[in-house]
Design a protein around this motif. Structure first.
Motif, PDB file in Angstrom:
ATOM      1  N   GLU A 154       5.429 -84.327  -7.345  1.00 58.14           N
ATOM      2  CA  GLU A 154       5.170 -84.231  -5.901  1.00 58.14           C
ATOM      3  C   GLU A 154       5.985 -85.254  -5.113  1.00 58.14           C
ATOM      4  O   GLU A 154       6.201 -85.078  -3.912  1.00 58.14           O
ATOM      5  N   GLN A 176       6.862 -70.123  -8.928  1.00 57.47           N
ATOM      6  CA  GLN A 176       7.150 -71.527  -8.577  1.00 57.47           C
ATOM      7  C   GLN A 176       8.468 -71.933  -9.244  1.00 57.47           C
ATOM      8  O   GLN A 176       8.596 -71.827 -10.467  1.00 57.47           O
ATOM      9  N   ASP A 195       2.431 -75.666 -22.849  1.00 53.76           N
ATOM     10  CA  ASP A 195       1.937 -76.050 -21.517  1.00 53.76           C
ATOM     11  C   ASP A 195       0.957 -77.209 -21.618  1.00 53.76           C
ATOM     12  O   ASP A 195       0.349 -77.437 -22.668  1.00 53.76           O
ATOM     13  N   ASP A 196       0.831 -77.925 -20.497  1.00 57.89           N
ATOM     14  CA  ASP A 196      -0.171 -79.015 -20.369  1.00 57.89           C
ATOM     15  C   ASP A 196      -0.062 -80.013 -21.508  1.00 57.89           C
ATOM     16  O   ASP A 196      -1.086 -80.517 -22.008  1.00 57.89           O
ATOM     17  N   ASN A 233       2.311 -67.374 -18.088  1.00 56.34           N
ATOM     18  CA  ASN A 233       1.198 -68.056 -18.783  1.00 56.34           C
ATOM     19  C   ASN A 233       0.441 -67.072 -19.678  1.00 56.34           C
ATOM     20  O   ASN A 233       0.130 -65.952 -19.289  1.00 56.34           O
ATOM     21  N   ALA A 242      -0.418 -66.055 -11.345  1.00 52.45           N
ATOM     22  CA  ALA A 242      -1.141 -64.861 -10.886  1.00 52.45           C
ATOM     23  C   ALA A 242      -1.994 -65.173  -9.665  1.00 52.45           C
ATOM     24  O   ALA A 242      -2.581 -66.255  -9.550  1.00 52.45           O
ATOM     25  N   ARG A 243      -2.033 -64.225  -8.750  1.00 51.68           N
ATOM     26  CA  ARG A 243      -2.850 -64.360  -7.533  1.00 51.68           C
ATOM     27  C   ARG A 243      -3.722 -63.117  -7.399  1.00 51.68           C
ATOM     28  O   ARG A 243      -3.244 -61.996  -7.599  1.00 51.68           O
ATOM     29  N   PRO A 298       4.404 -72.651  -5.149  1.00 51.80           N
ATOM     30  CA  PRO A 298       4.600 -71.284  -5.627  1.00 51.80           C
ATOM     31  C   PRO A 298       4.892 -70.360  -4.432  1.00 51.80           C
ATOM     32  O   PRO A 298       4.282 -70.507  -3.381  1.00 51.80           O
ATOM     33  N   GLU A 323       7.986 -70.194 -12.633  1.00 54.14           N
ATOM     34  CA  GLU A 323       6.755 -69.940 -13.415  1.00 54.14           C
ATOM     35  C   GLU A 323       5.968 -68.892 -12.632  1.00 54.14           C
ATOM     36  O   GLU A 323       5.748 -69.059 -11.428  1.00 54.14           O
ATOM     37  N   TYR A 356       5.448 -79.455  -6.248  1.00 56.81           N
ATOM     38  CA  TYR A 356       5.515 -79.224  -4.804  1.00 56.81           C
ATOM     39  C   TYR A 356       6.756 -79.856  -4.196  1.00 56.81           C
ATOM     40  O   TYR A 356       7.245 -79.411  -3.156  1.00 56.81           O
ATOM     41  N   GLY A 410       4.012 -80.662 -11.773  1.00 57.54           N
ATOM     42  CA  GLY A 410       3.253 -81.393 -10.770  1.00 57.54           C
ATOM     43  C   GLY A 410       4.035 -82.535 -10.132  1.00 57.54           C
ATOM     44  O   GLY A 410       3.463 -83.557  -9.744  1.00 57.54           O
ATOM     45  N   LYS A 460       0.610 -82.662 -15.635  1.00 57.18           N
ATOM     46  CA  LYS A 460       0.637 -83.377 -14.355  1.00 57.18           C
ATOM     47  C   LYS A 460      -0.032 -84.755 -14.466  1.00 57.18           C
ATOM     48  O   LYS A 460       0.356 -85.699 -13.770  1.00 57.18           O
ATOM     49  N   PRO A 490      -6.685 -68.796  -9.555  1.00 65.07           N
ATOM     50  CA  PRO A 490      -6.568 -68.294 -10.932  1.00 65.07           C
ATOM     51  C   PRO A 490      -7.570 -68.928 -11.888  1.00 65.07           C
ATOM     52  O   PRO A 490      -8.089 -68.238 -12.767  1.00 65.07           O
ATOM     53  N   ILE A 515       0.003 -58.512 -15.983  1.00 69.73           N
ATOM     54  CA  ILE A 515       0.795 -59.650 -15.459  1.00 69.73           C
ATOM     55  C   ILE A 515       2.195 -59.655 -16.090  1.00 69.73           C
ATOM     56  O   ILE A 515       3.205 -59.824 -15.396  1.00 69.73           O
TER      57      ILE A 515
END
Ligand code: C2E
Ligand code: CA
Ligand code: CA
Length: 747
Positions: free
Chosen positions: A710, A515, A650-651, A588, A532-533, A734, A529, A729, A708, A674, A544, A564
């Motif tokens: 948007e 992303q 993060d966060d 991450n 993982a998928r 991503p 960033e 977004y 986040g 976010k 995830p 990863i």
């Protein structure tokens, strides 16, 4: 609590063999005593009969001996008297004396026809005259010519003598006599009465009798019996049958054995010898035998009883070890399995449920304060739960730090809720341990007992319910639902895919999306960033949040994190090869990775072996986990930073309690969550703290990222507030690797 239903060693398993042994020993002892007694009676009978028989022979022989001796004496006297009758000059006292000496006679008298002694060897009897009734007179008046008398006591001398008489033609007669004291005494020994008396001298023989063929007692050691008729039917019968026998009867009010043996002579039965034997001695002997037997029986039974009792006690102790938890005294999992099997099998219609109670932080507690402290806490927990439950509920201890409560007979699920809440509530108060007041985090997984469920499945369900507790939402009670089985299957398949990925057996299921991150002021791409998928066959793309959680629970996160990181490094290599050296890539990192001792070493190894530029790699670490292990984590961050790798928090804003410690952290970026970005739209600008976070972070020399994003509106506000980097977004969703490269190229 319900009464201990565990059959345990089951007293019946010991009682039954004991009773069987008791019966067996009883029968054996009874038979042994019986046989001994019979044998004893038998041997008594044999002895008695053989004694009686030997006397019966004595009786016969003594009759013979008596007869022979008497006959010899008779002959001797006959010969002597006949010889004397032929001597002419015997009518002189002196001549008689000579004749007497020659014929070895002790007495010799010549009587006239009136029975008066006219000549005699012994002068003092001259003139003696036989009176009526006297044996001499009897002969005189008889018409016998010659007579030999039986031995008798002499009326004048008191000696025992045997006399013979011979009558002359003129009526005078000769009497000769021999002293027979010795012979008399000797012969007496052969008399029946004397034999019987001799027999009855034995202490155990009360009476000895000789009974003739007409059942008349003709001789008896007790004189009063002589002459009586044997009236007893049974004895009569035996006597008639001429066999040897012993019968039990009563004599003079006393229990006796009467032994009868026939007495034969020359094949002719002369009568029976009957002995009355006292039963006293034999009976006391029998009583002693019975007593001995009974004593032996008691000793054996008591010994066996004691042995079995100790075996029972030992077994009971073993059961206690096998079925009870030593520490809390609660029944254990083995007991639970037995108990539950029983409950399910014999279920009435009442509802039952099991609650699996887990002490979440117990492991840490043990490691931190030691096991004995942990034990102390467990005992207290057991005590607290026990106080809460109803009499019919059963509490078990399962494993090291789990309890299991079987709730019996509830009506509604709400009751379970109330009980579970009550149990959870007791842990609101700290447990008082030896170290300090300890808070215990409790989780309860509940499974209701369905018909015909197996104990295994029930436990599985309760465990599953426990596993499904979402710790992040501070949930502590969870019910098993049927859907959970599906979830378990799903988790299982995801876990398998993760394992395959880790073991490099699967190179396609795990991929990374990228992303983009945008420089707010410079208006250019700052980096990506890596997200993982995971694609699982049959389940499709797994978010995830789900597979990372599974990887963490199954202890696979550390190795997955390495895969990863390698993939991320490969992407970085690719884009730097394309000439994009300034583009950074965030990866991450889960707290589980971070806490591992070898984390820093492994990261550096991967990074160095990939050959990427260390400063183009950013590790994103969630803020919420840092505070729990601040010093440890910060130490690691320091090492990472020192190696040249960047760190992002993060966060941010979701867990970090104070901004004050922000400057202590060894980080480069702050990534505002976010949650705060979303607020830009709904809230009054003045109330927004986001601008403060940005300016504060700047003060600490940190670069601020907003995630986040948007809406355009948010972007404008963030730019205005001097946010450095935007992600969301609005910039781009991503992108897979190819699209990410296209994104770079499009710039
Ligand atoms: P995160 O680190 O906070 O990642 C950002 C998440 O927000 C990503 O979800 C991303 O797709 C999503 N997102 C980005 N922009 C927007 C937006 O404008 N609106 C909305 N609604 N969402 C946006 P994703 O990819 O589902 O990742 C979820 C979480 O999974 C991540 O949260 C991260 O904690 C974890 N995660 C993802 N990949 C990894 C990984 O490689 N390692 C580790 N340890 N965790 C990862
Ligand atoms: Ca992230
Ligand atoms: Ca985030």
């Amino acid at each position: 609590m319900k009464k201990d239903k565990l059959k345990g060693p089951g007293i019946q398993y010991f009682l039954v063999p004991f009773l069987v042994l008791l019966l067996l020993f009883f029968l054996m002892t009874y038979m042994a005593i019986r046989n001994r007694v019979i044998e004893r009676y038998h041997s008594f009978e044999t002895d008695a009969i053989s004694i009686a028989e030997s006397y019966s022979h004595a009786l016969v022989y003594s009759r013979d001996a008596h007869f022979i001796i008497t006959e010899l004496l008779n002959q001797r006297l006959m010969l002597a008297i006949q010889a004397i009758s032929m001597i002419e000059d015997k009518y002189d006292n002196d001549a008689l004396s000579v004749i007497g000496d020659r014929f070895l006679l002790d007495e010799i008298y010549l009587y006239n026809s009136d029975g008066e002694i006219i000549y005699s060897k012994d002068l003092k009897y001259l003139g003696w005259k036989a009176h009526e009734g006297h044996p001499v007179h009897n002969f005189m008046v008889s018409d016998q010519e010659i007579l030999v008398e039986d031995i008798r006591k002499d009326s004048e001398s008191d000696n025992y003598l045997k006399y013979a008489y011979l009558r002359n033609e003129d009526g005078s007669f000769v009497q000769i006599g021999i002293m027979a004291d010795t012979v008399y005494n000797f012969l007496r020994g052969f008399e029946i009465n004397d034999i019987l008396i001799h027999l009855s001298n034995r202490s155990d023989i009360l009476n000895a009798m000789f009974i003739n063929n007409e059942f008349e007692i003709i001789a008896s050691s007790l004189p009063e019996f002589t002459g009586r008729i044997m009236a007893e039917k049974e004895i009569e019968e035996h006597i008639l049958k001429e066999d040897r026998h012993t019968i039990k009867t009563v004599f003079n009010g006393q229990d006796v054995f009467q032994v009868c043996v026939p007495v034969f002579h020359d094949g002719e039965k002369h009568g029976s010898l009957s002995l009355i034997w006292s039963a006293k001695e034999l009976e006391s002997e029998v009583r002693r035998m019975i007593l001995e037997g009974v004593l032996m029986f008691i000793v054996v039974i008591i010994t066996v009883g004691i042995i079995l009792f100790y075996a029972y006690r030992k077994n009971k102790a073993n059961i206690k070890i096998a079925y009870y938890d030593k520490l809390t005294g609660l029944p254990n999992s083995e007991y639970f399995v037995e108990y539950m099997k029983d409950e399910i099998k014999n279920s009435d219609n009442s509802k039952k449920a099991v609650m699996l109670i887990n002490c979440r932080n117990f492991r840490t507690l043990n490691i931190t304060y030691g096991f004995s402290y942990g034990d102390e806490i467990l005992v207290q927990i057991a005590g607290r739960i026990k106080e809460l439950i109803r009499p019919n509920d059963m509490l078990f201890k399962l494993g090291a730090d789990r309890f299991l409560l079987v709730v019996d007979n509830y009506e509604k699920k709400e009751e379970l809720n109330v009980l579970a809440e009550k149990i959870a509530d007791i842990f609101e108060n700290p447990i008082i341990g030896s170290v300090e007041h300890q808070y215990i985090n409790i989780e309860i997984g509940i499974a209701e007992v369905k018909q015909d469920i197996t104990v295994d499945k029930l436990l599985q369900e309760a465990t599953l319910a426990l596993d499904m507790i979402n710790r992040n939402k501070s949930q502590h009670i969870c019910y098993y639902e049927d859907i959970m089985d599906e979830q378990v299957m799903r988790q299982d398949r995801i876990e398998k895919t993760i394992r395959a990925v880790i073991n490099s057996e699967d190179n396609h299921s795990l991929s990374l999306n990228f992303q983009p991150k945008w420089h707010a002021n410079r208006n250019c791409l700052a980096g990506f960033e890596a997200l993982a998928r995971l694609n699982v066959e049959g389940l499709g793309n797994i978010p995830p949040a789900e597979f990372i959680d599974i990887a963490e629970k199954k202890m696979l996160m550390y190795d997955l994190g390495k895969v990863i990181l390698r993939k991320a490094c490969r992407f970085l290599n690719k884009i730097s090869d394309m000439g994009n050296e300034d583009i950074k890539l965030s990866v991450n990192i889960s707290v589980i990775q971070l806490l591992r001792d070898e984390f820093v070493k492994d990261v550096l190894e991967i990074v160095e072996s990939s050959g990427i530029d260390k400063k183009s790699l950013v590790l994103e670490i969630t803020e919420s986990v840092i505070m729990d292990n601040f010093d440890l984590i910060n130490g690691k961050l320091k090492a990472i930073k020192k190696a040249g790798i960047l760190v992002s928090l993060d966060d941010f804003g979701t867990g970090f309690s104070s901004l004050s410690r922000l400057h202590e952290l060894k980080i480069d970026y702050v990534k505002i969550d976010k949650y705060f970005v979303d607020k830009i739209i709904d809230q009054d600008e003045k109330k927004l703290i986001i601008a403060d976070i940005i300016s504060m972070s700047h003060k600490f020399g940190l670069t601020v990222v907003a995630e986040g994003v948007e809406k355009e509106e948010q972007k404008i506000y963030l730019k205005k507030s001097n946010c450095d980097i935007l992600q969301g977004y609005l910039i781009s969703k991503p992108l897979d690797e190819a699209r990410a490269i296209e994104f770079i190229d499009a710039e």
